[in-house]
Design a protein around this motif. Sequence first.
Motif, PDB file in Angstrom:
ATOM      1  N   ASP A  62       0.811  -1.110   0.131  1.00 32.07           N
ATOM      2  CA  ASP A  62      -0.048  -0.134   0.054  1.00 32.07           C
ATOM      3  C   ASP A  62       0.882   1.102   0.104  1.00 32.07           C
ATOM      4  OD1 ASP A  62      -2.453   1.511   0.090  1.00 32.07           O
ATOM      5  OD2 ASP A  62      -1.762   1.878   2.199  1.00 32.07           O
ATOM      6  N   GLN A 106     -10.527   6.378   7.082  1.00 34.99           N
ATOM      7  CA  GLN A 106     -11.636   5.789   6.175  1.00 34.99           C
ATOM      8  C   GLN A 106     -12.966   6.606   6.629  1.00 34.99           C
ATOM      9  OE1 GLN A 106     -13.386   2.066   7.988  1.00 34.99           O
ATOM     10  NE2 GLN A 106     -11.743   2.144   9.356  1.00 34.99           N
TER      11      GLN A 106
ATOM     12  N   ARG B 239      -8.983   6.806 -10.217  1.00 35.59           N
ATOM     13  CA  ARG B 239      -9.626   6.533  -8.748  1.00 35.59           C
ATOM     14  C   ARG B 239     -10.947   7.006  -8.793  1.00 35.59           C
ATOM     15  NH1 ARG B 239      -6.031   4.759  -4.700  1.00 35.59           N
ATOM     16  NH2 ARG B 239      -7.050   4.613  -2.749  1.00 35.59           N
ATOM     17  N   GLY B 245     -15.691   2.285  -0.208  1.00 34.96           N
ATOM     18  CA  GLY B 245     -14.348   1.990  -0.581  1.00 34.96           C
ATOM     19  C   GLY B 245     -13.843   2.419  -1.918  1.00 34.96           C
ATOM     20  N   ASP B 246     -12.507   2.544  -2.413  1.00 37.40           N
ATOM     21  CA  ASP B 246     -12.179   3.108  -3.590  1.00 37.40           C
ATOM     22  C   ASP B 246     -12.035   2.097  -4.575  1.00 37.40           C
ATOM     23  OD1 ASP B 246     -11.767   5.039  -1.953  1.00 37.40           O
ATOM     24  OD2 ASP B 246     -10.026   5.526  -2.121  1.00 37.40           O
ATOM     25  N   GLU B 273      -9.515  -2.821  -9.596  1.00 34.89           N
ATOM     26  CA  GLU B 273      -9.202  -2.848  -8.145  1.00 34.89           C
ATOM     27  C   GLU B 273      -9.999  -2.333  -7.086  1.00 34.89           C
ATOM     28  OE1 GLU B 273      -4.030  -3.347  -8.167  1.00 34.89           O
ATOM     29  OE2 GLU B 273      -5.078  -1.736  -7.156  1.00 34.89           O
ATOM     30  N   HIS B 275     -10.589  -1.121  -3.363  1.00 34.55           N
ATOM     31  CA  HIS B 275      -9.856  -1.021  -2.072  1.00 34.55           C
ATOM     32  C   HIS B 275     -10.680  -0.694  -1.027  1.00 34.55           C
ATOM     33  CE1 HIS B 275      -5.529  -0.142  -3.981  1.00 34.55           C
ATOM     34  NE2 HIS B 275      -6.475  -0.332  -4.835  1.00 34.55           N
ATOM     35  N   GLN B 276     -10.981  -1.594  -0.012  1.00 37.20           N
ATOM     36  CA  GLN B 276     -11.768  -1.395   1.067  1.00 37.20           C
ATOM     37  C   GLN B 276     -11.087  -1.114   2.480  1.00 37.20           C
ATOM     38  OE1 GLN B 276     -14.742  -4.216   0.010  1.00 37.20           O
ATOM     39  NE2 GLN B 276     -16.429  -2.538   0.024  1.00 37.20           N
ATOM     40  N   GLN B 280      -8.382  -6.826   2.006  1.00 37.12           N
ATOM     41  CA  GLN B 280      -7.431  -6.972   1.348  1.00 37.12           C
ATOM     42  C   GLN B 280      -7.625  -6.436  -0.110  1.00 37.12           C
ATOM     43  OE1 GLN B 280      -6.193 -10.967   0.609  1.00 37.12           O
ATOM     44  NE2 GLN B 280      -3.788 -10.354   1.106  1.00 37.12           N
ATOM     45  N   VAL B 281      -6.825  -5.783  -0.923  1.00 33.21           N
ATOM     46  CA  VAL B 281      -7.294  -5.413  -2.232  1.00 33.21           C
ATOM     47  C   VAL B 281      -7.890  -6.400  -2.962  1.00 33.21           C
ATOM     48  CG1 VAL B 281      -6.501  -4.325  -4.460  1.00 33.21           C
ATOM     49  CG2 VAL B 281      -5.562  -3.423  -2.275  1.00 33.21           C
TER      50      VAL B 281
END
Lengths: 177, 560
Positions: A62, A106, B239, B245-246, B273, B275-276, B280-281
């Motif tokens: 990341d 987040q 993005r 999430g992303d 992808e 991402h949260q 995990q991605v």
Amino acid sequence: MEPPPPANPASEQFITLLNSAHSRLLGFLRVMLGNNADAEDVLQRASIAIWRKFADYDPSKDFFAWASSFAFYEAKNFQRVSSRSRLHFDDDLLQRLAEERTADLQHTESRLAAMDRCIEELDDASRELVREFYLNKSEIAVLAKRVGRAPQTLYNKLNALRRLLGECMKRRLAQEA
Amino acid sequence: MNPATPNEQELHRLFAAKADETIIPEDHETLCVLLKDSAEVRQQWFAFQDAETALLAWSQRETSRREQELHISPPASDHEHQSNSLPYNVDEASADNSAEHNAAAKSRRGSQSRFFEAIAAAIILGTVIWTVWPKPKESPAPTAASLLSRDEATTTSVAVLSRGVNVEWDRTVAAPAVNAPLAPGLLRLQSGVVEIEFFQGARLCVEGPAEIRLVSAGEAFCSYGRFSAHVPPQARGFRIGTPKGDVVDLGTDFGLDLNAASPELHVFKGEVELHQPSMQVRKVTTGNAMDLGQPTQTLAANAAAFAFSHDLAERDSASRREAFARWQTASARWNDDTDLRLHLDFQDQETSHSLHNAALHGEEIAPGTIVGCNWTEGRWPGKNALQFRSVSDRVRLNIPGEYPQLTLTAWVQLHSLSARQSQSSLCMSQGIEAGGIHWQVLHDGSICLGIVASAHPKVTDDYISPVVFTPERFGQWTHLAAVLDSAAGEVRLYVNGQLLSRHALKRSTVPKPAIAELGNWIPSPDYHGSHPVRNFVGCMDDFTLSARAFTDAEVHQFAQ
């Protein structure tokens, strides 16, 4: 001072990654430094360090987690050398804020979205005061003069609004949750 | 000794004082202890800082939105007109837009995009000395200033609104027009479909109701709505943030439905992808979909759910045809206005060298003569316009009579302004004769209505608006109007139907346009020597002249 290397795929990748992590890095730094101007300042310095070490970055990891460690050390550094104010959070507190903020980030986007709605609920005059203040923070005295109020009165009014907005934000988030 | 946890009001006071750097040492000590001791206080501190971020961002967006709404930004000091030749005489701008205020707004606005411009440029040029970067407090927004020459134009745009069908914006947030460049900030679409092209190359179709915040040339945050994205290879890494999430695109076509009970991601081609937080991605590939609420299950992608993005081009053309039909109806109505003396609707044959006067009560004004110029498409398919490009291009007019009350209107699409050319003619009377009208765009993008008060010695009363044409406006159709209302003793200038500035009449000179030109100017037909270049570079449509001072409401109606 060595010149930065010429443009290459790595620099493009760097820009893309840093771009996408920018607002989170800024949010990360703000809670340690307390204000936006210092956070922006430190992020600029950190970006240079991140770029210099970019060859060490493992793309499977990341990016934010990797980059935020540079931001953290840059923040500590900044506090040590900054002569503007001696009122800084100490290193223990910085460490704790950094750890907790990483997970807390987040919630940032939903806080921003909630706040956008709260601002709309204000009356025009209050919104105008908020806008004037955030655009030109150092000029509260100028602003007070223009509207013919004592600076402290205006500042109190503004803080009451900030608190009201903060409560509205919390309420909205609680409703959504 | 630890302080007792204060009430919320006191805690907020400490937070604000820390953020504003007005905190006294005792309070700072208290704040440090509170933060160290309580996870709850730290949570509140994080929320406070996010609230500050939101308020700062809103203030920047709001200022920028107001400027865009009026399409103005007051001239910077180094662009001010020379006071002796062109007095800057905005007596009263229509909104609170003090120059000092806007300068501050500009310096802070779009800090992120400028930040990345600076980094990108520095890496690419490989020449910037990092340590001399400007530092905050004095200049809180990092700028690419060191890379720009002093007067170089800048932009904060990250995307362009490329198409729109049946668009209803929440106007309290922003209401950009098609082709408008978009700066980072919030957009709320109430209904309709728009297409946003990010400068990085990604294309995003948005179906209302939807809320989207543009973050940069490669990132957006979507709160609700349905979205369909096309991301070419060069925009890889595009993005989209969502409350769940992303989504990071690896070069593909995908759809995002945030209106479903649980948000869904559908991948039609390529790879995305997800991402949260604390997950995990995950990768979602061609033909698959994922419920963002239950990301462990893979579903089949459903292209039909995103049909709104497929027929956008056709629906766009259909809506443009409808707009043209509405114009035809409205135009027929205006032509019968008894005070309308000249209406060039530019609906002449494309081989024509003259422009007919469509005004039914404008018998006195003969058709205009086209010199040079090219015919081009106007605001919609089927609508013609004239393009002015070279120093020779112009339309010659003869407008006899006196106009104590006067309204000029035109749709213009300005393509550029030259720093070496002080004025670009919209409509200018030939030479310098008493009563002559000089309606023009000045080199800094402001609009000027000049009335010649006396030829010998030459005295012109100029009424100059704030800046209208910044580079962001080049290429966009813009409606301009100038009203000389001698009954009310004032001149009013408008852009897109909105009052831009109001000026007290300096003298009661009665305008007599006589021989005039659209898009150009000459001192006199028999003039031999060199003369200043005044040609307009752009397109023009629907020019009108009326013997009445239009009210705000009438100008607004005309601009629709």
